[in-house]
Design a protein around this motif. Structure first.
Motif, PDB file in Angstrom:
ATOM      1  N   ASP A 152       0.829  -1.208   0.000  1.00  0.00           N
ATOM      2  CA  ASP A 152       0.000   0.000   0.000  1.00  0.00           C
ATOM      3  C   ASP A 152       0.861   1.254   0.000  1.00  0.00           C
ATOM      4  N   GLY A 153       1.965   1.223   0.733  1.00  0.00           N
ATOM      5  CA  GLY A 153       2.875   2.363   0.734  1.00  0.00           C
ATOM      6  C   GLY A 153       3.476   2.595  -0.640  1.00  0.00           C
ATOM      7  N   PHE A 154       3.907   1.518  -1.290  1.00  0.00           N
ATOM      8  CA  PHE A 154       4.463   1.612  -2.640  1.00  0.00           C
ATOM      9  C   PHE A 154       3.441   2.208  -3.604  1.00  0.00           C
ATOM     10  N   VAL A 155       2.228   1.661  -3.593  1.00  0.00           N
ATOM     11  CA  VAL A 155       1.185   2.144  -4.506  1.00  0.00           C
ATOM     12  C   VAL A 155       0.840   3.602  -4.200  1.00  0.00           C
ATOM     13  N   LEU A 156       0.721   3.935  -2.941  1.00  0.00           N
ATOM     14  CA  LEU A 156       0.379   5.303  -2.556  1.00  0.00           C
ATOM     15  C   LEU A 156       1.452   6.300  -3.010  1.00  0.00           C
ATOM     16  N   LEU A 157       2.716   5.969  -2.806  1.00  0.00           N
ATOM     17  CA  LEU A 157       3.794   6.862  -3.237  1.00  0.00           C
ATOM     18  C   LEU A 157       3.747   7.104  -4.744  1.00  0.00           C
ATOM     19  N   GLU A 158       3.548   6.043  -5.508  1.00  0.00           N
ATOM     20  CA  GLU A 158       3.478   6.206  -6.964  1.00  0.00           C
ATOM     21  C   GLU A 158       2.185   6.889  -7.385  1.00  0.00           C
ATOM     22  N   MET A 159       1.089   6.506  -6.761  1.00  0.00           N
ATOM     23  CA  MET A 159      -0.220   7.040  -7.096  1.00  0.00           C
ATOM     24  C   MET A 159      -0.259   8.554  -6.907  1.00  0.00           C
ATOM     25  N   LEU A 160       0.346   9.041  -5.845  1.00  0.00           N
ATOM     26  CA  LEU A 160       0.328  10.468  -5.546  1.00  0.00           C
ATOM     27  C   LEU A 160       1.487  11.220  -6.205  1.00  0.00           C
ATOM     28  N   GLY A 161       2.338  10.494  -6.914  1.00  0.00           N
ATOM     29  CA  GLY A 161       3.455  11.139  -7.595  1.00  0.00           C
ATOM     30  C   GLY A 161       4.552  11.584  -6.647  1.00  0.00           C
ATOM     31  N   VAL A 162       4.577  11.040  -5.432  1.00  0.00           N
ATOM     32  CA  VAL A 162       5.606  11.394  -4.461  1.00  0.00           C
ATOM     33  C   VAL A 162       6.938  10.766  -4.861  1.00  0.00           C
ATOM     34  N   ARG A 163       6.895   9.521  -5.335  1.00  0.00           N
ATOM     35  CA  ARG A 163       8.109   8.804  -5.724  1.00  0.00           C
ATOM     36  C   ARG A 163       7.755   7.845  -6.843  1.00  0.00           C
ATOM     37  N   HIS A 164       8.495   7.936  -7.921  1.00  0.00           N
ATOM     38  CA  HIS A 164       8.347   6.970  -9.011  1.00  0.00           C
ATOM     39  C   HIS A 164       9.586   6.082  -8.988  1.00  0.00           C
ATOM     40  N   PHE A 165       9.352   4.808  -8.831  1.00  0.00           N
ATOM     41  CA  PHE A 165      10.440   3.849  -8.732  1.00  0.00           C
ATOM     42  C   PHE A 165      10.858   3.395 -10.124  1.00  0.00           C
ATOM     43  N   SER A 166      12.140   3.133 -10.295  1.00  0.00           N
ATOM     44  CA  SER A 166      12.647   2.630 -11.574  1.00  0.00           C
ATOM     45  C   SER A 166      12.198   1.184 -11.742  1.00  0.00           C
ATOM     46  N   ALA A 167      12.303   0.697 -12.960  1.00  0.00           N
ATOM     47  CA  ALA A 167      11.943  -0.701 -13.227  1.00  0.00           C
ATOM     48  C   ALA A 167      12.799  -1.641 -12.389  1.00  0.00           C
ATOM     49  N   ALA A 168      14.076  -1.327 -12.242  1.00  0.00           N
ATOM     50  CA  ALA A 168      14.970  -2.176 -11.443  1.00  0.00           C
ATOM     51  C   ALA A 168      14.565  -2.160  -9.972  1.00  0.00           C
ATOM     52  N   GLU A 169      14.218  -0.991  -9.449  1.00  0.00           N
ATOM     53  CA  GLU A 169      13.784  -0.903  -8.056  1.00  0.00           C
ATOM     54  C   GLU A 169      12.498  -1.699  -7.839  1.00  0.00           C
ATOM     55  N   LYS A 170      11.576  -1.589  -8.781  1.00  0.00           N
ATOM     56  CA  LYS A 170      10.320  -2.333  -8.662  1.00  0.00           C
ATOM     57  C   LYS A 170      10.578  -3.835  -8.671  1.00  0.00           C
ATOM     58  N   GLU A 171      11.439  -4.287  -9.550  1.00  0.00           N
ATOM     59  CA  GLU A 171      11.744  -5.724  -9.614  1.00  0.00           C
ATOM     60  C   GLU A 171      12.392  -6.201  -8.324  1.00  0.00           C
ATOM     61  N   GLN A 172      13.292  -5.390  -7.765  1.00  0.00           N
ATOM     62  CA  GLN A 172      13.949  -5.767  -6.516  1.00  0.00           C
ATOM     63  C   GLN A 172      12.942  -5.845  -5.377  1.00  0.00           C
ATOM     64  N   MET A 173      12.081  -4.851  -5.261  1.00  0.00           N
ATOM     65  CA  MET A 173      11.069  -4.867  -4.197  1.00  0.00           C
ATOM     66  C   MET A 173      10.131  -6.054  -4.359  1.00  0.00           C
ATOM     67  N   LYS A 174       9.665  -6.258  -5.582  1.00  0.00           N
ATOM     68  CA  LYS A 174       8.734  -7.354  -5.849  1.00  0.00           C
ATOM     69  C   LYS A 174       9.371  -8.695  -5.492  1.00  0.00           C
ATOM     70  N   ALA A 175      10.611  -8.911  -5.944  1.00  0.00           N
ATOM     71  CA  ALA A 175      11.300 -10.175  -5.670  1.00  0.00           C
ATOM     72  C   ALA A 175      11.485 -10.376  -4.171  1.00  0.00           C
ATOM     73  N   HIS A 176      11.831  -9.330  -3.454  1.00  0.00           N
ATOM     74  CA  HIS A 176      12.043  -9.439  -2.010  1.00  0.00           C
ATOM     75  C   HIS A 176      10.735  -9.766  -1.287  1.00  0.00           C
ATOM     76  N   LEU A 177       9.663  -9.086  -1.657  1.00  0.00           N
ATOM     77  CA  LEU A 177       8.374  -9.353  -1.020  1.00  0.00           C
ATOM     78  C   LEU A 177       7.897 -10.779  -1.307  1.00  0.00           C
ATOM     79  N   LEU A 178       8.052 -11.216  -2.550  1.00  0.00           N
ATOM     80  CA  LEU A 178       7.655 -12.594  -2.896  1.00  0.00           C
ATOM     81  C   LEU A 178       8.461 -13.603  -2.095  1.00  0.00           C
ATOM     82  N   LEU A 179       9.759 -13.367  -1.965  1.00  0.00           N
ATOM     83  CA  LEU A 179      10.613 -14.271  -1.200  1.00  0.00           C
ATOM     84  C   LEU A 179      10.179 -14.323   0.263  1.00  0.00           C
TER      85      LEU A 179
END
Length: 189
Positions: A152-179
């Motif tokens: 929810d924090g990730f979506v909220l930050l992107e949704m509100l334009g506070v922080r846009h994560f790079s594709a690499a950052e998104k993949e790293q976060m996603k992989a870590h959460l899945l693990l």
């Protein structure tokens, strides 16, 4: 009778689709019943048959979005442990797959909640149901709440334009959460 009911249901969906497009192109302040009806190609009377007010129309869109998420993530036929695992993994994939348009609609609906507080009811219900589900799976609440909150924090930050994560950052976060989910909630029942 089935045809008429089917036409009504498709009109309802057409109205919600039109509303979603209007909100994604502007804001909730741009929404009028006349505009939604015209965009959907339906008479204003047809719109009022389904939705008596702008607030009811917005509420229906929020509820439809919640139902889409549930359809993607919830499996009531699984054991509680496996259902929680599936729910979290599906939520991770869902959060990282949201389009810019979907995020804009969500941001505009969140902004509208200040004028229409009832829009939060389906969201609150989703969280209350989710927390109740966590209580049924011993030893997983901390992990599940942490993953859910991080998403929810990730979506909220992107949704509100506070922080846009790079594709690499998104993949790293996603992989870590899945693990974390895969290690923390095993397949054993």
């Amino acid at each position: 009778m089935t045809t008429a009911h089917g036409a009504r249901a498709s009109n309802r969906d057409a109205l919600l689709d039109a509303l979603e497009r209007i909100i994604s192109e502007g804001s909730v302040h741009d929404v009028t019943l006349d505009g939604v009806a015209a965009r959907a190609g339906i008479t204003k009377g047809g719109l009022i048959y389904h939705f008596k007010s702008k607030e009811m129309l917005l509420h229906a869109l929020v509820e439809r979005m919640r139902m889409r998420l549930d359809a993607h993530c919830v499996d009531p036929d699984m054991s509680p442990r496996l259902a929680l695992r599936k729910f979290l993994i599906a939520r991770i994939h869902y959060a990282f797959a949201l389009s810019a348009q979907e995020k804009k609609v969500m941001a505009n609906l969140l902004a509208a909640a200040s004028s229409y507080p009832a829009l939060m009811a389906p969201v609150k219900a989703m969280y209350e149901g989710g927390v109740e589900g966590l209580a049924r799976v011993e030893g997983t609440a901390g992990l599940a709440l942490s993953v859910w909150t991080a998403l929810d924090g990730f979506v909220l930050l992107e949704m509100l334009g506070v922080r846009h994560f790079s594709a690499a950052e998104k993949e790293q976060m996603k992989a870590h959460l899945l693990l974390q989910v895969e290690q923390g909630i095993g397949l054993e029942d």
